[in-house]
Design an enzyme around this catalytic site. Structure first.
Site, PDB file in Angstrom:
ATOM      1  N   THR A 144      98.717  89.823  99.079  1.00 51.27           N
ATOM      2  CA  THR A 144      98.060  89.410  97.838  1.00 51.27           C
ATOM      3  C   THR A 144      96.614  88.979  98.091  1.00 51.27           C
ATOM      4  O   THR A 144      96.303  88.403  99.146  1.00 51.27           O
ATOM      5  CB  THR A 144      98.834  88.256  97.153  1.00 51.27           C
ATOM      6  OG1 THR A 144      98.019  87.680  96.135  1.00 51.27           O
ATOM      7  CG2 THR A 144      99.220  87.151  98.110  1.00 51.27           C
ATOM      8  N   SER A 179      98.730  78.359  96.471  1.00 49.79           N
ATOM      9  CA  SER A 179     100.116  78.050  96.087  1.00 49.79           C
ATOM     10  C   SER A 179     100.962  78.267  97.333  1.00 49.79           C
ATOM     11  O   SER A 179     100.517  78.934  98.284  1.00 49.79           O
ATOM     12  CB  SER A 179     100.621  78.957  94.952  1.00 49.79           C
ATOM     13  OG  SER A 179     101.062  80.205  95.473  1.00 49.79           O
TER      14      SER A 179
HETATM   15  N1  USQ Z   1      96.254  81.911  84.132  1.00 48.57           N
HETATM   16  C1  USQ Z   1      95.856  81.392  82.920  1.00 48.57           C
HETATM   17  N2  USQ Z   1      96.770  81.388  81.914  1.00 48.57           N
HETATM   18  C2  USQ Z   1      98.032  81.871  82.053  1.00 48.57           C
HETATM   19  C3  USQ Z   1      98.425  82.391  83.283  1.00 48.57           C
HETATM   20  C4  USQ Z   1      97.507  82.396  84.312  1.00 48.57           C
HETATM   21  O1  USQ Z   1      94.723  80.952  82.740  1.00 48.57           O
HETATM   22  O2  USQ Z   1      98.793  81.827  81.083  1.00 48.57           O
HETATM   23  C5  USQ Z   1      95.292  81.964  85.239  1.00 48.57           C
HETATM   24  C6  USQ Z   1      95.772  81.305  86.513  1.00 48.57           C
HETATM   25  O3  USQ Z   1      95.513  79.915  86.502  1.00 48.57           O
HETATM   26  C7  USQ Z   1      95.023  82.082  87.575  1.00 48.57           C
HETATM   27  C8  USQ Z   1      94.865  83.480  86.973  1.00 48.57           C
HETATM   28  O4  USQ Z   1      95.111  83.328  85.572  1.00 48.57           O
HETATM   29  O5  USQ Z   1      93.741  81.541  87.756  1.00 48.57           O
HETATM   30  C9  USQ Z   1      95.863  84.496  87.518  1.00 48.57           C
HETATM   31  O6  USQ Z   1      97.165  83.987  87.343  1.00 48.57           O
HETATM   32  P1  USQ Z   1      98.464  84.923  87.340  1.00 48.57           P
HETATM   33  O7  USQ Z   1      99.629  84.053  86.943  1.00 48.57           O
HETATM   34  O8  USQ Z   1      98.232  86.161  86.568  1.00 48.57           O
HETATM   35  O9  USQ Z   1      98.536  85.375  88.856  1.00 48.57           O
HETATM   36  P2  USQ Z   1      99.005  84.608  90.170  1.00 48.57           P
HETATM   37  O10 USQ Z   1      99.814  83.402  89.921  1.00 48.57           O
HETATM   38  O11 USQ Z   1      97.793  84.410  91.005  1.00 48.57           O
HETATM   39  O12 USQ Z   1      99.989  85.658  90.825  1.00 48.57           O
HETATM   40  C10 USQ Z   1     100.014  87.043  90.472  1.00 48.57           C
HETATM   41  C11 USQ Z   1     101.344  87.640  90.921  1.00 48.57           C
HETATM   42  C12 USQ Z   1     101.451  87.504  92.428  1.00 48.57           C
HETATM   43  C13 USQ Z   1     100.235  88.153  93.071  1.00 48.57           C
HETATM   44  C14 USQ Z   1      98.958  87.557  92.515  1.00 48.57           C
HETATM   45  C15 USQ Z   1      97.704  88.233  92.983  1.00 48.57           C
HETATM   46  O13 USQ Z   1     102.415  86.996  90.281  1.00 48.57           O
HETATM   47  O14 USQ Z   1     102.652  88.096  92.880  1.00 48.57           O
HETATM   48  O15 USQ Z   1     100.292  87.897  94.443  1.00 48.57           O
HETATM   49  O16 USQ Z   1      98.958  87.705  91.089  1.00 48.57           O
HETATM   50  S1  USQ Z   1      96.352  87.101  93.166  1.00 48.57           S
HETATM   51  O17 USQ Z   1      96.224  86.280  91.981  1.00 48.57           O
HETATM   52  O18 USQ Z   1      95.148  87.856  93.397  1.00 48.57           O
HETATM   53  O19 USQ Z   1      96.686  86.252  94.274  1.00 48.57           O
END
Ligand code: USQ
Length: 395
Positions: A144, A179
């Protein structure tokens, strides 16, 4: 090629099985139904209920005449995995079989311990099975972009050369995740790098950003072949969530200031990237790393796009800033490099208004399945008390 897909029931696993199968490869898929069971436990079922893996393989055969062999079991059980390797002898193993959610890993001690055990032992077992049974098998591992975090320097593609006191060496790019889940992916990378150096196995580690989308060419053949599309706070990624929220009349849930930038990609591009990596394997003794994103956006930019498209389709879309349940930087520099997969031949599907509109159209058809109470429960990175955990209903 004989392709083994681990985590074949997930959002990306099943579309990957179909993608390779459609292109004439022999495919075996393995899953322990963790994702389904967790969705039931935490009351966060996907937007569209999907048949189990055995049923999906049956539907696939009916439509295309092609077989996908299914094995249900847990790859943290080494003997189970070893038997599959012995009988099937894959040329490439695509390893998605991990607990994929950052919020899940932050719920409590048990979920944290599960995430560490599941993710690290599954990776260890894959490397052992390859070493012992099919040493030439190429491991394509889903990592990731979150491994890198948000450093105040450009993010290189996996590696960095450092010069210090007149000497130079090449190292894994510094990693600092935000995380526990993302931290296990850092540990996976380290584990793989150790075994690449020690045993000379061949590995491609894909640093993927958040994926969006619900359609793939194969999934579109039959609604029962659709991927697990989650919109809840635990398993749903941000853009998928925003589209569902807009359709449901729920405010778009921007966490904090919304200036968090990430690299995103369409699920169709995940399939291309994994396929291209498999077709052009890493060499023996090589840990090849690609940054698997096609463009970067802030959360605010995504919300703006969804609002614009939603309003053009007649929805009233409210955008709201929520107190950020996560511990992450809300203002930061972000400049990842991502040319490696383009050089391998990736043809990106960029995030146009038409792509978002297509997502709206699919979600609209399943609007009756949306449960608004699953959208935001507020799983915090720093829970203040047990009572708070019980209140959000995941204790
Ligand atoms: N976010 C919001 N509102 C929401 C959900 C998320 O503002 O309702 C924000 C989060 O705080 C974060 C960003 O959007 O800053 C991305 O969040 P996300 O939930 O889309 O992604 P993340 O938790 O980082 O995880 C997802 C996948 C994971 C993968 C990762 C790639 O679930 O498996 O590893 O994306 S990365 O984010 O580049 O690490």
């Amino acid at each position: 090629m004989k392709v083994l897909v681990l985590g074949a029931d997930g959002y990306l696993g099943w579309p990957t099985c179909m993608y390779f199968s459609q292109r004439g490869h022999e495919v075996a898929g393995v899953d322990n139904y963790f994702r389904r069971n967790a969705a039931t436990e935490l009351d966060c079922e996907p937007l569209v209920p999907v048949p189990n893996l055995v049923q999906r393989a049956r539907i696939w055969r009916k439509i295309t005449g092609k077989d996908i062999h299914i094995h249900i079991g847990d790859i943290t059980d080494y003997h189970f995995l070893k038997d599959i390797f012995k009988n099937y002898r894959p040329d490439v193993t695509i390893h998605y079989a991990e607990q994929p959610s950052a919020p899940y890993s932050m719920i409590d001690y048990n979920k944290a311990a599960f995430t560490i055990r599941n993710n690290l032992i599954s990776t260890l077992n894959v490397t052992y099975a390859v070493k012992e049974i099919t040493p030439d098998c190429h491991i394509v591992k889903l990592g990731t972009m979150g491994e890198y975090g948000t450093p105040n320097i450009d993010i290189e593609e996996g590696w960095i050369e450092i010069e210090q006191n007149g000497r130079k060496d090449r190292f894994l790019f510094p990693r600092q995740a935000s995380s526990l889940y993302h931290t296990t992916k850092i540990q996976d990378t380290d584990l793989l790098w150790f075994y690449v150096r020690t045993w000379g196995i061949r590995v491609t580690d894909l640093m993927q950003g958040p994926v969006y989308g619900i359609s793939t060419d194969e999934a579109d053949l039959d609604p029962q072949l659709m991927p697990h599309f989650s919109y809840d706070e635990i398993f749903g990624t941000v853009l998928n969530r925003f589209v569902v929220q807009a359709v449901a009349g729920h405010p778009l849930t921007i966490y904090g200031k919304g200036n968090q930038i990430r690299g995103y990609l369409n699920i169709k591009d995940t399939l291309q990237c994994v396929y291209l990596s498999a077709m052009r394997p890493a060499m023996s003794g090589e840990l090849r790393i690609f940054n698997q994103v096609t463009e970067t956006f802030s959360v605010n930019e995504l919300a703006k796009k969804v609002k614009r498209v939603g309003e053009s389709l007649g929805y009233q879309v409210e955008v709201r800033n929520y107190e950020n349940p996560r511990v992450e930087k809300e203002e930061h520099f972000y400049n990842p490099k991502y040319s490696g997969l383009l050089e391998l031949g990736l043809k990106p599907h960029y995030l146009t208004d038409e792509v978002i509109e297509e997502m709206f159209r699919v979600v609209e058809k399943h609007k009756h399945n949306i449960h608004k109470d699953k959208i935001f429960k507020g799983i915090k990175w720093q829970q203040r008390s047990c009572e708070e955990k019980i209140e959000i209903g995941v204790g």
